[in-house]
Write a protein that holds these residues in place. Structure first.
Motif, PDB file in Angstrom:
ATOM      1  N   LEU A 130      55.915  12.047 -25.147  1.00  0.00           N
ATOM      2  CA  LEU A 130      56.921  12.424 -24.868  1.00  0.00           C
ATOM      3  C   LEU A 130      58.300  13.032 -24.459  1.00  0.00           C
ATOM      4  N   GLY A 131      58.462  13.871 -25.394  1.00  0.00           N
ATOM      5  CA  GLY A 131      58.641  15.145 -25.671  1.00  0.00           C
ATOM      6  C   GLY A 131      60.681  14.419 -25.937  1.00  0.00           C
ATOM      7  N   PHE A 132      60.707  13.196 -26.255  1.00  0.00           N
ATOM      8  CA  PHE A 132      61.910  12.361 -26.570  1.00  0.00           C
ATOM      9  C   PHE A 132      61.750  12.996 -27.737  1.00  0.00           C
ATOM     10  N   LYS A 163      61.522  16.207 -30.454  1.00  0.00           N
ATOM     11  CA  LYS A 163      60.891  18.001 -30.767  1.00  0.00           C
ATOM     12  C   LYS A 163      60.031  18.442 -32.407  1.00  0.00           C
ATOM     13  N   PRO A 208      57.735  20.345 -20.334  1.00  0.00           N
ATOM     14  CA  PRO A 208      57.899  19.059 -20.354  1.00  0.00           C
ATOM     15  C   PRO A 208      57.883  18.446 -19.505  1.00  0.00           C
ATOM     16  N   ALA A 209      58.497  19.561 -18.009  1.00  0.00           N
ATOM     17  CA  ALA A 209      58.088  18.462 -16.917  1.00  0.00           C
ATOM     18  C   ALA A 209      56.709  18.317 -16.051  1.00  0.00           C
ATOM     19  N   LYS A 243      55.372  15.587 -18.283  1.00  0.00           N
ATOM     20  CA  LYS A 243      55.715  14.408 -17.514  1.00  0.00           C
ATOM     21  C   LYS A 243      54.863  13.876 -17.128  1.00  0.00           C
ATOM     22  N   TYR A 290      54.591   5.737 -19.574  1.00  0.00           N
ATOM     23  CA  TYR A 290      54.552   5.374 -20.763  1.00  0.00           C
ATOM     24  C   TYR A 290      55.574   3.455 -20.505  1.00  0.00           C
ATOM     25  N   ALA A 337      60.682   8.849 -10.694  1.00  0.00           N
ATOM     26  CA  ALA A 337      59.275   9.863 -10.721  1.00  0.00           C
ATOM     27  C   ALA A 337      58.876  11.224  -9.845  1.00  0.00           C
ATOM     28  N   SER A 374      61.345   8.643 -19.442  1.00  0.00           N
ATOM     29  CA  SER A 374      59.378   8.592 -19.368  1.00  0.00           C
ATOM     30  C   SER A 374      59.277   9.662 -17.962  1.00  0.00           C
ATOM     31  N   GLN A 375      60.209   9.142 -16.889  1.00  0.00           N
ATOM     32  CA  GLN A 375      59.692   9.091 -15.921  1.00  0.00           C
ATOM     33  C   GLN A 375      60.528  10.374 -14.664  1.00  0.00           C
ATOM     34  N   ASN A 380      62.150  13.953 -15.590  1.00  0.00           N
ATOM     35  CA  ASN A 380      63.436  15.087 -16.231  1.00  0.00           C
ATOM     36  C   ASN A 380      64.791  15.811 -15.868  1.00  0.00           C
ATOM     37  N   HIS A 402      66.044  13.687 -24.080  1.00  0.00           N
ATOM     38  CA  HIS A 402      66.321  13.628 -25.467  1.00  0.00           C
ATOM     39  C   HIS A 402      66.408  11.958 -25.805  1.00  0.00           C
TER      40      HIS A 402
END
Lengths: 231, 450
Positions: free
Chosen positions: A48-50, A52, A69-70, A73, A78, A102, B162-163, B165, B449
């Motif tokens: 998820l990139g939450f 690193k 990342p974009a 995602k 999730y 989103a 998660s939806q 950036n 994050h």
């Protein structure tokens, strides 16, 4: 669709994830089993990139989570262990909010379609989510994931705390999504449900993928035995 | 998304309580501001009548002796209250708006003033500037301190992250929603103030409104900076309240303390003593030196003489009074210089602290600051001098009181004229906003994050 290449995450001296390699193809459900602290959630968070990763790569399709990342995602949806929603909004409004985050603008009919699809009873659509049970919130969470039309779905112990009926409904939805070519990576403690719906099962222990088997190749009892031997 | 953020915001009781409390506190402050203006106008009306009555009575009692009449007669100068003072009373409650002086020595009379209830003065005024400078930032903090942390603590952050950036955009939208809500209430209050308190639409009112908006913007920038660290709700609240206490309590007190320390004013007492000594000790001295000094000050009055061997004449008496002012003049000038320096030091220091700066600027726009009081004192000196120069020849030539056209000696008015220096008003606030927003950008990565 989902690929971990030597994925490693260290917190100081502690290795949460050690050179994990796994692939989840389109239409495949991959269940990650393991004790608390085995690295399941860390794996999902890396995709998820939450967080690193210390080294290695997480890929979603061809997109690297670290460098794109974009894009990565965009392909992902999730569902956390406990879906938390805005209590002052209704289920429908929550779905509208998260889908618009989103980048999707759905009509009311479309939103109701998603909620019906996940089995949220009609009279709950317009009610504040303050009074929702965990199962109802999980259903809205799945509706949010569906509305994103994601190619891959990440689930972190999604059936934890659900009653058997709700958990069964949830499993059916996952199977249906897999049939529609969605790649699903699911962290779970539930060995029997993993055996029931997953195609691939990986067992994590202290950050290491100690075993990976095809679900169809063994019975639930054999899987339980393997799990107990490896952790 | 924005529509749902609005729904979510207005479905929260805290939002309504916060906005309503600003509105009601603001309305209350406008009411008190209105009372202050009414009281000031009433004082002025009474002073006009009082002066007229006094003159009539004195003329009746002293129809022949204008010197004796002018020994008693006081003439008033009004420091005209700007309608904006109803929004920022400043020092107007402790500095008199009307000074009544006779033509005897001035220094002693400068500090004779009517004092309202001292307890009330101790508490200060519940005016609009108080609501703006002290209360609104607290509501801003209450509405915004947990904008990110409530998402994290409530569990919605992970799902939102998660939806998209662009979670920063989502939080920014939440902040803008709160910002615009408070601005709407603020603008509403300023519009009500304009009509309720009959404030003219001019450059000063525009500046007052703009400074108010900039000050509110500054606090939103502070909140944005603090929450961008992604701390917990309790830490955010603690940090923001500490900043509030620092900027709104500690800094103004410190500035006041530093100013008093750097520029002590022993001259305040000294000037009065010097002035009293200046004329009192002339009673027992030779009259000639006093008269010589007086003639040196006013050569145009050299034709008037003190009767030879006389123990008393108005010529000598007013010359003696004049000595009170002349001998205290150095200290009086020193006092004014010190007050000017105090004003400059306060203003310059406050430029780096937006709350103190805003309070000073609002007082200044409303002609309710120390500078206005100083200007008024200087205007009073000129007014007093004009009266002296007008009446001295009449007194010294022993004109009858009844020959004077007393109707023209009405209450005089002083109105401060000052230009709005937009840059000076706004740059400290804009700088504060810029610094906070710039510092918040350094925490940008934290938005992506958990």
């Amino acid at each position: 669709m989902l690929k971990a290449i030597d994925l490693t995450k260290k917190y100081g001296n502690h290795t949460a994830l050690n050179q994990l390699n796994l692939t989840v193809n389109e239409g495949e459900i991959f269940a990650l089993l393991g004790q608390n602290g085995a690295g399941k959630t860390t794996t999902i968070n890396c995709f998820l990139g939450f967080i690193k990763p210390t080294s290695g790569q997480a890929l979603v399709g061809d997109a690297s989570v670290a460098t794109s990342p974009a894009l990565s995602k965009k392909y992902l949806a999730y569902i956390p262990e406990t879906v938390m929603l805005y209590p002052h909004l209704t289920g429908l409004q929550n779905l509208k909010f998260f889908s618009s985050l989103a980048g999707f603008q759905y009509s009311k009919e479309d939103l109701i379609y998603f909620l019906k699809k996940v089995g949220l009873q009609d009279d709950a659509h317009q009610k504040s989510t303050k009074g929702y049970s965990k199962g109802m919130r999980q259903k809205v969470g799945i509706a949010i994931a569906l509305s994103k039309k994601a190619k891959a779905l990440l689930l972190d112990e999604p059936t934890s705390g659900l009653d058997p009926k709700a958990a069964n409904e949830f499993s059916n939805i996952l199977i249906e999504l897999a049939q529609q070519k969605t790649a699903i990576l699911m962290a779970t403690h539930d060995i029997f449900r993993a055996k029931e719906i997953a195609h691939q099962i990986g067992i994590l222990n202290a950050g290491n993928l100690v075993s990976q088997v095809e679900a169809a190749s063994l019975t639930a009892l054999e899987l339980e035995e393997l799990y107990l031997q490896t952790v | 998304m924005n529509q749902l953020l609005i729904i979510s915001f207005f479905k929260t009781k805290a939002s309504w309580i916060g906005l309503a409390s600003i509105f009601f506190a603001g309305m209350l402050s406008l009411y008190f501001g209105g009372l202050f203006i009414e009281e000031t106008q009433e004082n002025e009306r009474r002073a006009i009548l009082l002066q007229k009555e006094n003159i009539e009575r004195n003329v009746q009692h002293h129809p022949k002796d204008i010197g004796l009449l002018l020994y008693y007669q006081k003439f008033g100068l009004v420091n005209q209250v700007s309608p904006l003072a109803s929004l920022a009373i400043g020092q107007r409650d402790i500095s008199p708006s009307i000074q009544r002086v006779n033509i005897r020595n001035l220094e002693e009379q400068k500090y004779n003033s009517r004092l309202a209830n001292p307890v009330y003065q101790l508490i200060g005024n519940f005016d609009f500037s108080f609501v703006l400078v002290y209360f609104i930032p607290l509501v801003i903090i209450a509405l915004c301190f947990n904008m990110i942390s409530e998402e994290k603590e409530g569990g919605t952050w992970a799902l939102a992250l998660s939806q998209t950036n662009n979670t920063k955009g989502m939080i920014r939208a939440k902040l803008l929603l709160r910002y615009s809500s408070i601005l709407v209430v603020l603008v509403l209050l300023l519009i009500i103030a304009k009509f309720y308190l009959s404030i003219p639409l001019n450059q000063k009112y525009a500046a007052f409104c703009l400074v108010s908006v900039a000050y509110v913007s500054f606090w939103f920038a502070v909140v944005w900076w603090v929450i961008s660290f992604h701390l917990s709700s309790s830490k955010n609240a603690l940090v923001l309240l500490t900043i509030w206490v620092f900027l709104n309590v500690i800094v103004p007190a410190a500035i006041s303390g530093i100013v008093s320390l750097v520029y002590p004013i022993p001259e305040t007492f000294g000037t009065v003593v010097k002035s009293r000594e200046g004329y009192h000790n002339k009673w027992d001295k030779e009259k000639a030196p006093t008269i010589q000094k007086f003639i040196k000050h006013y050569p145009q009055l050299a034709q008037y003489k003190h009767p030879k061997g006389a123990r008393f004449s108005w010529f000598w008496y007013f010359a003696m009074q004049q000595m009170g002012d002349d001998e205290a003049s150095a200290q009086s000038r020193e006092l004014q210089q010190k007050v000017k320096k105090r004003i400059r030091l306060s203003e310059n220091t406050a430029m780096f602290f937006p709350s103190a700066h805003t309070q000073l600027v609002l007082n200044s726009l409303a002609n309710a600051g120390l500078q206005n009081q100083l200007n008024f004192m200087q205007a009073l000196e000129k007014f007093h001098e004009r009266k002296r120069l007008y009446f001295y020849p009449k007194i010294f030539s022993q004109t009858a009181s009844t020959t004077e056209k007393w109707d023209k000696h009405t209450l005089a008015k002083y109105e401060e004229q000052s230009e709005v220096n937009w840059l000076q008003l706004l740059w400290p606030l804009l700088l504060g906003i810029g610094i906070c927003l710039g510092a918040a950008r350094l925490n940008q990565r934290k938005f992506y994050h958990l």
